[in-house]
Write a protein that holds these residues in place. Structure first.
Motif, PDB file in Angstrom:
ATOM      1  N   PRO A  79       0.693  -1.019   0.032  1.00  0.00           N
ATOM      2  CA  PRO A  79       0.177  -0.201  -0.186  1.00  0.00           C
ATOM      3  C   PRO A  79       0.640   0.713   0.123  1.00  0.00           C
ATOM      4  O   PRO A  79       1.329   2.279   0.754  1.00  0.00           O
ATOM      5  CB  PRO A  79      -1.171   0.285   1.607  1.00  0.00           C
ATOM      6  N   ASP A 136      -6.624   1.165  -0.423  1.00  0.00           N
ATOM      7  CA  ASP A 136      -7.322  -0.134  -1.268  1.00  0.00           C
ATOM      8  C   ASP A 136      -8.466   0.469  -2.565  1.00  0.00           C
ATOM      9  O   ASP A 136      -8.428  -0.252  -2.906  1.00  0.00           O
ATOM     10  CB  ASP A 136      -7.124  -1.237  -0.239  1.00  0.00           C
ATOM     11  N   ASP A 191      -6.635  -0.875  -7.347  1.00  0.00           N
ATOM     12  CA  ASP A 191      -6.381  -2.224  -7.144  1.00  0.00           C
ATOM     13  C   ASP A 191      -4.661  -2.726  -7.344  1.00  0.00           C
ATOM     14  O   ASP A 191      -4.372  -1.575  -8.041  1.00  0.00           O
ATOM     15  CB  ASP A 191      -7.164  -3.025  -7.985  1.00  0.00           C
ATOM     16  N   SER A 229     -12.890  -2.822  -1.314  1.00  0.00           N
ATOM     17  CA  SER A 229     -12.694  -1.485  -0.600  1.00  0.00           C
ATOM     18  C   SER A 229     -13.778  -0.977   0.597  1.00  0.00           C
ATOM     19  O   SER A 229     -14.931  -0.963   0.105  1.00  0.00           O
ATOM     20  CB  SER A 229     -12.451  -0.231  -1.143  1.00  0.00           C
TER      21      SER A 229
END
Length: 457
Positions: A97, A270, A273, A427
């Motif tokens: 992330p 998030d 993708d 998400s």
């Protein structure tokens, strides 16, 4: 002065995040240095697992806590270098992330393959932590064995104290498992701008060994050799390490376009993708201006860049190389699936067309613009390998490819205010709540529209 970027530093075996202090003292205010404790170092908890993957998990989590969405460098020393390679790979795959990785600086890195170390040395070092924390005598021995010359007493004391605070379990895990692990399979980080710095007095991971050790994973990396230096480069040569970092940063800044931080944060979230995040992470990387082109000759690449300059006028801050983006796409065989009648496959058409155009390309910009207008109008040019209509179609493809190369960069998305790449369906947060062109949802990048609540105020 706000820093332009961040350098996340992963110190090596035994060293804590505090080892970044000598380096930070030599960096310019343009770069903020942030030390990251590897699991079991500096009081940080041990990793949940034995391997490099568990160490990378912890580093990614630590960086994500302070990441701004702006550009950052990853600096890994010794075992931190091996971990840094895995972290970089995950970022470029979109599995982390994070967004904004711009380059790697590796200091005497442990390789992605098993680390070269004699069995006797490994067993001796394991014995130091067999019954508990490493003693001062063994920590002092470790530091002395890993420097090319004696350290300043204060620096030596700091290094010894850091080694003593390391978790015995983490020490054993690295020597028994992590250092022996081969993580090179599938590692795809060759496109990351990278510098490898090593000391000439470093026995196993020094300047002589590094070209061979990084050849597979970072074939384009610049190797810097430090005469008289050993292995503990953060303490031995912080000024030279800082210079290497700033040199890489300058080169990256010259050949890349900055993505606004609010956009970087959304890409890292998030809501985007993983596959899309990875694609955007790679597009964000700066190109090496000295690298050989992949599908075109250097002369063809230069001419394509000159054509792009006339077709796609951009702001001074928009610096990524459109011609190289097209060259990469041609080499990979990626295209729109269309081939105008009378033209060969894309790469060959580019080579034929650009070679012919070179003979007609004027020296001044006004004449170049006239020639481009003539080709677009279907008048062709002298020396073209095709008739005027086919030449016009070829140039349509060139223009479309250059436009696509520009639009596909995440900085362009920000400039155009397009966040349609945010398509993650898993998400947990609500999706788009505002579907008008002049409105943005509260979570969207702050350069988009105006939130209704803000207007009401």
């Amino acid at each position: 002065m706000k820093a332009e970027g961040t350098v996340y530093v992963l110190p090596g075996l035994g060293l804590s995040a505090e080892a970044v202090a000598p380096l930070a003292a030599h960096l310019s205010p343009a770069l903020a240095a942030v030390g990251v404790d590897l699991p079991g170092h500096g009081g940080a908890p041990d990793a949940d697992g034995d391997g490099v993957s568990a160490l990378a998990d912890a580093v990614i989590a630590a960086i994500a806590q302070t990441a701004t969405g702006g550009p950052w460098l990853l600096c890994g020393h010794s075992m931190g270098g091996k971990v840094a390679a895995v972290v970089a790979d995950r970022v470029l795959r979109g599995d982390a992330p994070l967004f904004g990785l711009a380059g790697l600086v590796l200091l005497a890195p442990s390789p992605a393959t098993p680390e070269p170390m004699s069995d006797d040395k490994r067993e001796e070092m394991l014995s130091w932590a067999a019954d508990g924390p490493i003693s001062e005598a063994h920590a002092r021995r470790f530091v002395a064995d890993n420097v090319g010359a004696s350290l300043d007493p204060a620096e030596e004391g700091a290094a010894i104290a850091q080694v003593q605070t390391m978790s015995p379990q983490a020490w054993r895990r690295w020597l028994q498992t992590g250092s022996r692990e081969d993580v090179s399979g599938g590692l795809d980080i060759a496109a990351v701008p990278a510098v490898v710095v090593a000391g000439e007095e470093d026995a196993d991971l020094g300047a002589d060994a590094q070209p061979g050790l990084v050849a597979r994973t970072l074939p384009n990396a610049t190797i810097m050799s430090l005469p008289g230096a050993g292995h503990l480069l953060l303490f031995e040569r912080p000024a030279e390490v800082a210079a290497a970092i700033e040199g890489l940063w300058a080169a990256i800044s010259t050949g890349s376009t900055r993505v606004p931080e609010s956009w970087g944060c959304v890409i890292a979230s998030d809501r985007t993708d993983a596959e899309t995040r990875g694609i955007l992470a790679r597009r964000h990387l700066a190109d090496d201006p000295d690298a050989e082109p992949k599908a075109l000759s250097r002369a063809q690449l230069v001419l394509l860049g000159a054509v792009a300059e006339r077709l796609m006028p951009r702001s001074p801050d928009d610096r990524f190389d459109l011609a190289r983006v097209v060259d990469r796409e041609l080499a990979a065989g990626r295209g729109d699936g269309w081939r105008p009648p009378g033209l060969p496959h894309d790469a060959e058409a580019y080579r034929l067309g650009l070679d012919a155009l070179a003979g007609a390309w004027p020296g001044d910009t006004t004449s170049r613009d006239h020639l481009i207008a003539d080709i677009i109008a279907g008048e062709g040019f002298a020396g073209s390998p095709w008739d005027d209509k086919t030449t016009q179609r070829w140039f349509e493809d060139v223009r479309a490819d250059l436009a696509q190369a520009w639009v596909s960069h995440p900085a362009t998305s920000a400039r155009l205010g397009f966040d349609g790449f945010i398509t993650a369906i898993d998400s947990p947060d609500p999706g788009f709540s505002e579907l008008r062109a002049d409105r943005r949802a509260a979570w969207e990048p702050d350069t988009l529209g105006t939130v209704a609540a803000e207007e009401d105020e």
